[in-house]
Design a protein around this motif. Structure first.
Motif, PDB file in Angstrom:
ATOM      1  N   GLU A  70       0.845  -1.182   0.056  1.00 14.59           N
ATOM      2  CA  GLU A  70       0.048  -0.022  -0.013  1.00 14.59           C
ATOM      3  C   GLU A  70       0.983   1.165   0.115  1.00 14.59           C
ATOM      4  O   GLU A  70       0.920   2.081   1.099  1.00 14.59           O
ATOM      5  N   VAL A  71       1.303   1.603  -1.143  1.00 15.72           N
ATOM      6  CA  VAL A  71       2.590   2.677  -1.248  1.00 15.72           C
ATOM      7  C   VAL A  71       1.918   3.967  -1.580  1.00 15.72           C
ATOM      8  O   VAL A  71       2.627   4.862  -1.609  1.00 15.72           O
ATOM      9  N   THR A  72       0.767   4.051  -1.886  1.00 14.24           N
ATOM     10  CA  THR A  72       0.111   5.263  -1.987  1.00 14.24           C
ATOM     11  C   THR A  72      -0.842   5.783  -0.941  1.00 14.24           C
ATOM     12  O   THR A  72      -0.751   6.597  -0.163  1.00 14.24           O
ATOM     13  N   MET A  77       8.929   3.515 -12.472  1.00 16.32           N
ATOM     14  CA  MET A  77       7.905   3.115 -12.148  1.00 16.32           C
ATOM     15  C   MET A  77       7.077   4.320 -11.490  1.00 16.32           C
ATOM     16  O   MET A  77       7.454   4.950 -10.553  1.00 16.32           O
ATOM     17  N   LEU A  78       5.732   4.500 -12.008  1.00 13.16           N
ATOM     18  CA  LEU A  78       4.816   5.372 -11.236  1.00 13.16           C
ATOM     19  C   LEU A  78       3.665   4.495 -10.823  1.00 13.16           C
ATOM     20  O   LEU A  78       3.005   3.849 -11.663  1.00 13.16           O
ATOM     21  N   HIS A  79       3.093   4.745  -9.535  1.00 14.85           N
ATOM     22  CA  HIS A  79       1.884   4.067  -9.131  1.00 14.85           C
ATOM     23  C   HIS A  79       0.945   5.267  -8.917  1.00 14.85           C
ATOM     24  O   HIS A  79       1.187   6.041  -7.963  1.00 14.85           O
ATOM     25  N   LEU A  80      -0.531   4.976  -9.282  1.00 17.22           N
ATOM     26  CA  LEU A  80      -1.551   5.913  -9.026  1.00 17.22           C
ATOM     27  C   LEU A  80      -2.421   5.357  -8.189  1.00 17.22           C
ATOM     28  O   LEU A  80      -2.970   4.164  -8.371  1.00 17.22           O
ATOM     29  N   ALA A  81      -3.218   6.084  -7.232  1.00 17.24           N
ATOM     30  CA  ALA A  81      -4.294   5.707  -6.593  1.00 17.24           C
ATOM     31  C   ALA A  81      -5.648   6.699  -7.238  1.00 17.24           C
ATOM     32  O   ALA A  81      -5.292   8.030  -7.100  1.00 17.24           O
ATOM     33  N   LEU A  82      -6.589   6.098  -7.797  1.00 15.61           N
ATOM     34  CA  LEU A  82      -7.405   7.245  -8.460  1.00 15.61           C
ATOM     35  C   LEU A  82      -8.902   6.771  -7.807  1.00 15.61           C
ATOM     36  O   LEU A  82      -9.162   5.915  -7.303  1.00 15.61           O
ATOM     37  N   ASP A  83      -9.633   7.944  -8.160  1.00 12.59           N
ATOM     38  CA  ASP A  83     -11.017   7.938  -7.725  1.00 12.59           C
ATOM     39  C   ASP A  83     -12.016   7.363  -8.797  1.00 12.59           C
ATOM     40  O   ASP A  83     -13.162   7.269  -8.461  1.00 12.59           O
ATOM     41  N   GLY A  84     -11.232   6.734  -9.758  1.00 10.12           N
ATOM     42  CA  GLY A  84     -12.079   6.261 -10.919  1.00 10.12           C
ATOM     43  C   GLY A  84     -11.505   5.628 -11.784  1.00 10.12           C
ATOM     44  O   GLY A  84     -10.023   5.744 -11.884  1.00 10.12           O
ATOM     45  N   ARG A 127      13.085  12.984  -9.942  1.00 12.96           N
ATOM     46  CA  ARG A 127      11.948  12.091 -10.070  1.00 12.96           C
ATOM     47  C   ARG A 127      10.592  12.799 -10.350  1.00 12.96           C
ATOM     48  O   ARG A 127       9.618  12.132 -10.726  1.00 12.96           O
ATOM     49  N   GLU A 128      10.183  13.733  -9.218  1.00 12.28           N
ATOM     50  CA  GLU A 128       8.965  14.325  -9.104  1.00 12.28           C
ATOM     51  C   GLU A 128       8.583  14.790 -10.661  1.00 12.28           C
ATOM     52  O   GLU A 128       7.586  14.808 -11.138  1.00 12.28           O
ATOM     53  N   ARG A 138      -5.600  10.483  -6.498  1.00 14.22           N
ATOM     54  CA  ARG A 138      -5.569  11.049  -5.012  1.00 14.22           C
ATOM     55  C   ARG A 138      -4.379  10.872  -4.540  1.00 14.22           C
ATOM     56  O   ARG A 138      -3.884  11.642  -3.484  1.00 14.22           O
ATOM     57  N   ALA A 139      -3.326  10.035  -4.951  1.00  8.87           N
ATOM     58  CA  ALA A 139      -2.074   9.865  -4.546  1.00  8.87           C
ATOM     59  C   ALA A 139      -1.316   9.133  -5.636  1.00  8.87           C
ATOM     60  O   ALA A 139      -1.577   8.634  -6.343  1.00  8.87           O
ATOM     61  N   ARG A 140       0.184   9.505  -5.456  1.00 11.66           N
ATOM     62  CA  ARG A 140       1.073   8.602  -6.259  1.00 11.66           C
ATOM     63  C   ARG A 140       2.503   8.181  -5.544  1.00 11.66           C
ATOM     64  O   ARG A 140       2.655   8.917  -4.523  1.00 11.66           O
ATOM     65  N   ALA A 141       3.136   7.449  -5.953  1.00 10.67           N
ATOM     66  CA  ALA A 141       4.246   6.735  -5.482  1.00 10.67           C
ATOM     67  C   ALA A 141       5.129   6.482  -6.651  1.00 10.67           C
ATOM     68  O   ALA A 141       4.783   5.892  -7.724  1.00 10.67           O
ATOM     69  N   ILE A 142       6.536   6.966  -6.357  1.00  6.61           N
ATOM     70  CA  ILE A 142       7.413   7.038  -7.537  1.00  6.61           C
ATOM     71  C   ILE A 142       8.671   5.988  -7.079  1.00  6.61           C
ATOM     72  O   ILE A 142       9.057   6.009  -6.054  1.00  6.61           O
ATOM     73  N   SER A 143       9.077   5.314  -8.050  1.00  2.35           N
ATOM     74  CA  SER A 143      10.247   4.461  -8.165  1.00  2.35           C
ATOM     75  C   SER A 143      11.147   4.997  -9.157  1.00  2.35           C
ATOM     76  O   SER A 143      11.064   4.344 -10.401  1.00  2.35           O
TER      77      SER A 143
END
Length: 546
Positions: free
Chosen positions: A46-48, A324-331, A422-423, A445-450
Motif C-alpha cells: 500500500e504505497v500510495t 515506475m509510477l503508481h497511481l491511486a485514482l477516484d475512478g 523524479r517528481e 488521489r495519491a502517487r508513488a514513484i520508483s
C-alpha cells in the motif's frame, strides 16, 4: 541453523523455486534473504494510500502459470491461498490521435478489429498467427531446458521436419529480425507496427535491435489466447505462498539476513557468512540468485575466482533503466475511447520511430521526451486491490530511461540526479497519460514513484534500475546468458550454482532457472551416489486456480 545441505542466496521467486525442488528431494535447505520480506522483484504494498494495493515491480504472471513448477505445485499453492485474476482483455495500444488497437481473448472480436482497422494488417496478423503456432511448439522445450542442450537440437529437427508448412529460412529470418523488421514484414500501418514494437520495449529490444522479434511474436498471441493474469490481492502473495511450500518441507527461510560472503575453500563453496557474522555451512552446495557481477564483486571478493568467470562478470551488460509510477485514482482512467478501460495493459509509445528515439535518448543519458508507457489497469483486472467500488490502482512502467542523467531531451527538466528530477519526470509521465485520457489528473488521489535509484536500492539485482537485470540482446541470450561456460547453472567453483534473472531464460516471473539450477545440483549429488537424494515424488498438477 548453523549447518544444512544447501544454502540458497535470495528469496526471490527463483530462489524459492530452487529451495522447494531441493527440499522435495529430501535435502535440508536454508534460504537467506537480505530484505525484510521474501519476493525479490515480486512484491506488493500500500504505497500510495491505505487500502490501495499496488504491485511494486512485476505484475504479469502468465509465465509463472505456464511453468513446469506451477504445473507440479499449483494445487499446493492454491491450498496456501494463492489465487489469480485473469483479464480476457489483455492488451491494447493507444495513439496520439485517439485511435487504438485492441487485442482480446475473443479471437473473432480481435479479427474484426483488425479488419476494421486494415484488411492488409488483418492478413498479416493471420500469417503471424500461423508462425506463432509453428514456432511456439518448438520454442517451449528450449525455454524450459538448460542451454545448450539436446532438447534444442531436437526442436530444430522438428522445425526441419515441418519445413514444407514452415520454411526454416522464413522462420529464421523472422526470429533474427528486429521488431521494426517484424512489423515491416507483416503489417502495413504504423499503428500495427507500433503494437508489435511495444512488446520489445518490455525487455531490452528497441525497434532496431536484432533478435527483438521473438518476444513480441510470443507475447502478442500467447496473451491473446490466455489473457493476462495477476495475483489476486497483490503480487506479494505469490512468494509468500512459495515460502510456505519451502517451510512445509522442513526448509528455513531467513529474511533480514544479508550475505557478506560465500565461503570457499580448496574444495569449493562450503556455505555463507552473514553480515552479522553468523556462518551457515552447506554440505552439498550453494545456489546463488545474485546477478553475476554482484556475486563476483561483493560475495566472492575473498575467493580465487577463475579467470573466465571473472571476465564474464566484468563484461556482463545491464540495459537501460526503468521508472515506475503508481497511481491511486477516484475512478477508472478516462480514456478518449472508453473501450480501453477494460484492458490489463495499454501501451502508449506513439510509433516505431518514437520508440527508437526513446531508446537512443536513454542510452545517451538523456531523459526521454516521450517514453513508452505500459499502463497496467490493475484493479480493473483484480477488484480486490481496493476497498470500495470506484477506487482504482494503476501500475505504470516507463521504458526506457537512463541510469545516469546528463540532460533532458525535452529541454524542460533541470537536474542530473534522480532524487532531484523524479517528481518532475513523474509529472511528464502523467501529462503523457493525460493527453490520452483527459481528466485523469483530477482523479489522482495519491502517487508513488520508483526511480532507477529506488529500484536498485530495493533490490540489488536491479543494477542501475535495469528491471530485467541485464540486457537480453543476442550476446546475452540462450546459451550465452551469462556466458557459454556458465549457462548451465554450474560454475567452475565446485558446489556453487547459479540461478535467477542473470541466467537462461532471463527476465520475467517464469520459475525456470530456479528449478533447472536445483536439478543440476541434484544430478551432481546422484552421480556422487548420495542415497538420500530422491527424485521429486509429488504428483504433477495442471490446476489453474482463479
Amino acid at each position: 541453523m548453523d549447518e544444512c545441505d544447501v544454502v540458497v542466496i535470495g528469496a526471490g521467486h527463483q530462489g524459492l523455486v530452487a529451495a522447494t525442488v531441493l527440499a522435495d528431494a529430501g535435502l535440508s535447505v536454508v534460504v537467506v534473504e537480505a530484505n525484510p520480506t521474501v519476493g525479490g522483484a515480486v512484491q506488493s504494498g500500500e504505497v500510495t494510500l491505505p487500502g490501495y494495493v499496488h504491485d511494486l515491480y512485476a505484475t504479469n504472471m502468465n509465465l509463472f502459470l505456464g511453468s513446469p513448477f506451477f504445473a507440479k505445485y499449483g494445487a499446493e499453492l492454491c491450498n496456501e491461498g494463492l489465487r489469480f485474476a485473469r483479464s480476457a482483455h489483455p492488451y491494447a495500444s493507444a495513439f496520439p490521435d485517439g485511435a487504438n488497437l485492441r487485442v482480446t481473448s475473443d479471437q473473432d472480436t480481435t479479427l474484426a478489429m483488425w479488419q476494421e482497422h486494415s484488411p492488409a494488417d488483418a492478413a498479416g496478423w493471420g500469417r503471424l498467427r500461423e508462425l506463432f503456432e509453428a514456432f511456439a511448439a518448438a520454442y517451449l522445450p528450449i525455454y524450459t531446458s538448460p542451454q545448450p542442450s539436446w532438447v534444442a537440437m531436437k526442436s530444430v529437427r522438428e522445425v526441419w521436419r515441418h519445413r514444407k508448412s514452415m520454411p526454416p529460412g522464413d522462420l529464421a529470418a523472422t526470429l533474427l529480425s528486429s521488431t521494426r523488421a517484424l512489423g515491416d514484414r507483416y503489417f502495413s500501418t504504423p499503428e500495427a507496427k507500433s503494437l508489435a514494437a511495444a512488446w520489445g520495449m518490455h525487455l531490452d529490444y528497441a525497434p532496431d535491435i536484432a533478435g527483438g522479434a521473438v518476444f513480441p511474436l510470443l507475447e502478442m498471441f500467447a496473451d491473446m489466447l490466455g489473457g493476462i493474469s495477476i495475483v489476486e490481492g497483490g503480487a506479494g502473495r505469490l512468494p509468500d505462498a512459495m515460502a510456505a511450500l519451502v517451510k512445509a518441507r522442513g526448509g528455513t527461510v531467513l529474511t533480514g539476513a544479508r550475505v557478506a560472503r560465500v565461503d570457499v575453500d580448496g574444495s569449493g563453496a562450503r556455505g555463507v557468512t552473514l553480515a552479522d557474522g553468523q556462518r551457515i555451512s552447506a554440505r552439498h552446495g550453494v545456489v546463488s540468485t545474485v546477478v553475476l557481477p554482484r556475486l563476483v564483486q561483493d560475495l566472492l571478493a575473498d575467493a580465487a575466482v577463475p579467470n573466465g568467470m571473472s571476465a564474464t562478470a566484468r563484461n556482463y551488460r545491464f540495459g537501460p533503466a526503468t521508472f515506475m509510477l503508481h497511481l491511486a485514482l477516484d475512478g477508472r482512467i478516462p480514456w478518449r475511447d472508453p473501450r480501453l478501460s477494460d484492458f490489463a495493459y495499454v501501451h502508449i509509445g506513439s510509433y516505431v520511430d518514437d520508440m527508437a528515439r526513446t531508446y537512443q535518448q536513454a542510452l545517451a543519458h538523456q531523459l526521454p521526451e516521450a517514453p513508452l508507457l505500459v499502463v497496467g489497469q490493475t484493479s480493473v483486472v483484480d477488484p480486490t486491490r481496493v476497498q470500495r467500488a470506484g477506487q482504482h490502482v494503476v501500475w505504470i512502467q516507463v521504458r526506457m530511461v537512463p541510469s545516469q542523467i546528463t540532460g533532458d531531451a525535452g529541454g524542460r527538466i533541470s537536474g542530473t540526479h534522480w532524487p532531484d528530477v523524479r517528481e518532475a519526470y513523474a509529472d511528464r509521465v502523467t501529462d503523457i497519460l493525460e493527453a490520452h485520457a483527459p481528466g485523469l489528473t483530477g482523479q489522482v488521489r495519491a502517487r508513488a514513484i520508483s526511480s532507477p535509484d529506488d529500484l536498485e536500492r530495493a533490490n540489488s539485482n536491479l543494477v542501475g534500475g535495469d528491471s530485467i537485470s541485464g540486457s537480453h540482446h543476442l550476446d546475452q541470450f540462450l546459451m550465452l546468458r551469462p556466458s557459454l561456460g556458465l549457462s548451465r547453472y554450474r560454475t567452475p567453483i565446485p558446489r556453487l550454482f547459479l540461478a535467477g534473472v542473470g541466467t537462461w531464460p532471463g527476465g520475467g516471473v517464469n520459475a525456470i532457472s530456479g528449478q533447472l539450477a536445483a536439478e543440476t545440483l541434484l544430478r551432481t549429488l546422484r552421480r556422487s551416489r548420495f542415497p538420500q537424494i530422491r527424485p521429486g515424488s509429488r504428483p504433477s498438477s495442471s490446476v489453474h486456480p482463479g
